[in-house]
Design a protein around this motif. Structure first.
Motif, PDB file in Angstrom:
ATOM      1  N   ALA A  13      68.772  35.871  77.697  1.00 32.50           N
ATOM      2  CA  ALA A  13      69.609  36.413  78.780  1.00 32.50           C
ATOM      3  C   ALA A  13      69.988  37.854  78.499  1.00 32.50           C
ATOM      4  CB  ALA A  13      70.855  35.552  78.949  1.00 32.50           C
ATOM      5  N   ASN A  14      70.260  38.187  77.237  1.00 32.33           N
ATOM      6  CA  ASN A  14      70.606  39.567  76.895  1.00 32.33           C
ATOM      7  C   ASN A  14      69.407  40.500  77.040  1.00 32.33           C
ATOM      8  OD1 ASN A  14      73.270  38.965  76.363  1.00 32.33           O
ATOM      9  ND2 ASN A  14      72.967  38.706  74.154  1.00 32.33           N
ATOM     10  N   LEU A  15      68.221  40.008  76.672  1.00 34.04           N
ATOM     11  CA  LEU A  15      67.008  40.796  76.885  1.00 34.04           C
ATOM     12  C   LEU A  15      66.851  41.134  78.367  1.00 34.04           C
ATOM     13  CD1 LEU A  15      64.401  38.920  74.623  1.00 34.04           C
ATOM     14  CD2 LEU A  15      65.306  41.210  74.233  1.00 34.04           C
ATOM     15  N   GLU A  16      67.008  40.119  79.208  1.00 35.42           N
ATOM     16  CA  GLU A  16      66.837  40.327  80.652  1.00 35.42           C
ATOM     17  C   GLU A  16      67.938  41.223  81.209  1.00 35.42           C
ATOM     18  OE1 GLU A  16      66.367  36.651  82.720  1.00 35.42           O
ATOM     19  OE2 GLU A  16      64.562  36.080  81.614  1.00 35.42           O
ATOM     20  N   ARG A  17      69.140  41.131  80.643  1.00 33.37           N
ATOM     21  CA  ARG A  17      70.240  41.980  81.108  1.00 33.37           C
ATOM     22  C   ARG A  17      69.936  43.451  80.855  1.00 33.37           C
ATOM     23  NH1 ARG A  17      76.146  40.620  78.869  1.00 33.37           N
ATOM     24  NH2 ARG A  17      75.375  38.556  79.461  1.00 33.37           N
ATOM     25  N   THR A  29      70.499  55.991  78.583  1.00 29.60           N
ATOM     26  CA  THR A  29      70.659  56.092  77.141  1.00 29.60           C
ATOM     27  C   THR A  29      71.166  54.751  76.628  1.00 29.60           C
ATOM     28  OG1 THR A  29      72.969  56.822  77.250  1.00 29.60           O
ATOM     29  CG2 THR A  29      71.261  58.532  77.355  1.00 29.60           C
ATOM     30  N   GLN A  30      71.080  54.550  75.313  1.00 29.89           N
ATOM     31  CA  GLN A  30      71.547  53.280  74.759  1.00 29.89           C
ATOM     32  C   GLN A  30      73.046  53.117  74.979  1.00 29.89           C
ATOM     33  OE1 GLN A  30      68.229  52.745  71.198  1.00 29.89           O
ATOM     34  NE2 GLN A  30      70.362  52.423  70.766  1.00 29.89           N
ATOM     35  N   THR A  37      75.965  46.958  80.630  1.00 27.08           N
ATOM     36  CA  THR A  37      75.774  45.522  80.383  1.00 27.08           C
ATOM     37  C   THR A  37      76.974  44.844  79.746  1.00 27.08           C
ATOM     38  OG1 THR A  37      74.817  45.933  78.194  1.00 27.08           O
ATOM     39  CG2 THR A  37      73.292  45.856  80.089  1.00 27.08           C
ATOM     40  N   GLY A  38      77.848  45.639  79.111  1.00 22.57           N
ATOM     41  CA  GLY A  38      78.969  45.043  78.391  1.00 22.57           C
ATOM     42  C   GLY A  38      78.597  44.559  77.006  1.00 22.57           C
ATOM     43  N   THR A  43      74.151  45.351  69.386  1.00 21.38           N
ATOM     44  CA  THR A  43      73.280  44.408  70.103  1.00 21.38           C
ATOM     45  C   THR A  43      72.253  45.157  70.940  1.00 21.38           C
ATOM     46  OG1 THR A  43      75.011  42.722  70.190  1.00 21.38           O
ATOM     47  CG2 THR A  43      73.227  42.531  71.795  1.00 21.38           C
ATOM     48  N   VAL A  44      72.698  46.215  71.612  1.00 20.74           N
ATOM     49  CA  VAL A  44      71.780  47.009  72.417  1.00 20.74           C
ATOM     50  C   VAL A  44      70.709  47.632  71.544  1.00 20.74           C
ATOM     51  CG1 VAL A  44      71.569  49.095  73.836  1.00 20.74           C
ATOM     52  CG2 VAL A  44      73.402  47.459  74.282  1.00 20.74           C
ATOM     53  N   SER A  45      71.088  48.151  70.406  1.00 22.84           N
ATOM     54  CA  SER A  45      70.123  48.772  69.503  1.00 22.84           C
ATOM     55  C   SER A  45      69.055  47.776  69.059  1.00 22.84           C
ATOM     56  CB  SER A  45      70.851  49.337  68.272  1.00 22.84           C
ATOM     57  OG  SER A  45      69.934  49.952  67.392  1.00 22.84           O
ATOM     58  N   ASN A  46      69.476  46.560  68.723  1.00 19.49           N
ATOM     59  CA  ASN A  46      68.517  45.536  68.308  1.00 19.49           C
ATOM     60  C   ASN A  46      67.598  45.130  69.448  1.00 19.49           C
ATOM     61  OD1 ASN A  46      69.476  45.418  65.665  1.00 19.49           O
ATOM     62  ND2 ASN A  46      71.013  43.861  66.159  1.00 19.49           N
ATOM     63  N   ILE A  47      68.164  44.983  70.646  1.00 24.61           N
ATOM     64  CA  ILE A  47      67.364  44.569  71.803  1.00 24.61           C
ATOM     65  C   ILE A  47      66.364  45.661  72.185  1.00 24.61           C
ATOM     66  CG2 ILE A  47      67.491  44.136  74.297  1.00 24.61           C
ATOM     67  CD1 ILE A  47      70.008  42.513  73.786  1.00 24.61           C
TER      68      ILE A  47
END
Length: 397
Positions: A13-17, A29-30, A37-38, A43-47
């Motif tokens: 779900a986070n990938l799709e977000r 930008t990240q 996304t909140g 988490t964003v960096s890893n995704i």
């Protein structure tokens, strides 16, 4: 197997977000992804790292606020989207990639009152030609956005407005074009797509609530509320061309009298100049002549602007958008139309709605609708389809 609430399903779900946020904006930008996304920055960096390895996104160095940053966009090699815009007198087609880059674009004259099959055959040929120019094949198409110049039933995607598009009555453009191109098709009317085009690429960027007003052979508006196109339950929201200005006025093609369209659309106003400027005068020609100082064209253009401004005022009193974008050929007139429109809006709009409103010219001209069609395809495709989409695909030339 993923179970609801499991760690793997949450990760998916986070990938799709993240994909959805990037897909809607074109590039972020990240830090912007985290705000949108909140999700946490970590988490964003890893995704982002994972999606880059899958081939779903491209990452490049940029700057934001004077600081180094990383700009994230969907991979240019993950597939293509197609935009098809049927105007009243043209057919415009564009091919773009998932990074919001237009790869090829073409426009040809076309009478939309012709039979629908004629238009679909031309569209199919143009799509194939542009794919060849872009070095892609039909197998690369992930989605197609289609614009038609009239109201369409959003649920059934069937055109049933016989007075507006008699040659298209009862047709299902989505099914027909999907059958021809072998790809999912998303359809909307041209004014909505113009709004979406300006929202993503043009004068509506950064604005969550706006109206896009198009004046050509008809008059229509595309409405954006909270960043989303508002179509209404029957798909006919935004038909401001049929606001009644004078119930004793000229008979409109819809059957009513004195609609805004009868005071502003090209089919009604250009005949006013036929005796002095000839019967071949177009809206674009009138705008050019007005900009060159032609008194008659300036007079008619000012009248159009006043009437459209009256219609926009009613729209603002009901919805209160923060921005109104004037599109198509009328936008090329600049302040010749914007100033009388603003005067009408000030006169007929309640003060609280007028204070928050900015009325501006569109930045995309006649390309707004086809770019909106590309944006529609990018928005409507499923996020899951894009995850890992870059890995198995051939390179785009």
């Amino acid at each position: 197997m993923q179970t609801p609430g499991s760690q793997s399903s949450l990760h998916r779900a986070n990938l799709e977000r993240v994909v959805r946020a990037v897909r809607g904006a074109g590039a972020l930008t990240q830090a912007e992804i985290a705000r949108t996304t909140g999700l946490s920055a970590a988490t964003v960096s890893n995704i982002v790292r994972e999606l880059r390895e899958l081939g779903t996104i491209d990452v490049r160095d940029t700057s934001a606020g004077g600081r180094r940053a990383r700009s994230v966009s969907l991979s240019s090699d993950a597939g293509v989207v197609v935009g098809v815009d049927f105007g009243h007198s043209h057919l415009r087609v564009a091919v773009g990639n998932l990074a919001h880059q237009v790869l090829a674009e073409e426009s040809e004259p076309f009478d939309v009152d012709s039979a629908a099959d004629v238009g679909f055959e031309l569209a199919e040929r143009m799509v194939d030609g542009l794919l060849a120019t872009a070095g892609a094949s039909r197998a690369k198409i992930i989605g197609v956005g289609l614009g038609v110049p009239g109201p369409i039933d959003a649920e059934r995607s069937v055109i049933d407005a016989t007075a507006l598009l008699p040659g298209w009555h009862g047709t299902n453009p989505r099914e027909e074009l999907s059958r021809r191109l072998g790809a999912p098709v998303y359809v909307d009317n041209d004014a909505n797509l113009g709004a979406l085009g300006e929202l993503v690429w043009g004068s509506g960027r950064g604005c969550a609530d706006l109206a896009y007003v198009k004046v050509a052979s008809g008059v229509g508006a595309g409405l954006v509320i909270n960043g989303q196109i508002y179509r209404g339950p029957g798909g006919s929201a935004g038909e401001i061309g049929h606001i009644t200005l004078d119930e004793s006025g000229p008979v409109c093609r819809c059957g009513n009298r004195g609609c805004l369209e009868t005071f502003a659309a090209s089919r009604y106003v250009l005949p006013l100049l036929a005796a002095t400027h000839g019967p071949e005068l177009t809206m674009a020609g009138m705008v050019r002549a007005a900009r060159d100082g032609d008194a008659g064209c300036r007079r008619v253009l000012a009248d159009i602007a006043h009437h459209v401004g009256s219609g926009v005022a009613q729209l603002c009193n009901v919805l209160g958008p923060s921005r109104v974008v004037i599109g198509d050929e009328l936008a090329d007139a600049g302040e010749l139309v914007l100033e009388p429109m603003r005067a009408a809006v000030r006169r007929y709009t309640i003060p609280s709605a007028a204070r928050q409103l900015s009325l501006v010219a569109g930045a995309l001209g006649g390309r707004a609708e086809v770019l909106g069609a590309l944006a529609l395809a990018l928005r409507e495709m499923g996020d899951g389809v894009l995850i890992g989409a870059g890995t198995p695909r051939e390179e785009v030339g």
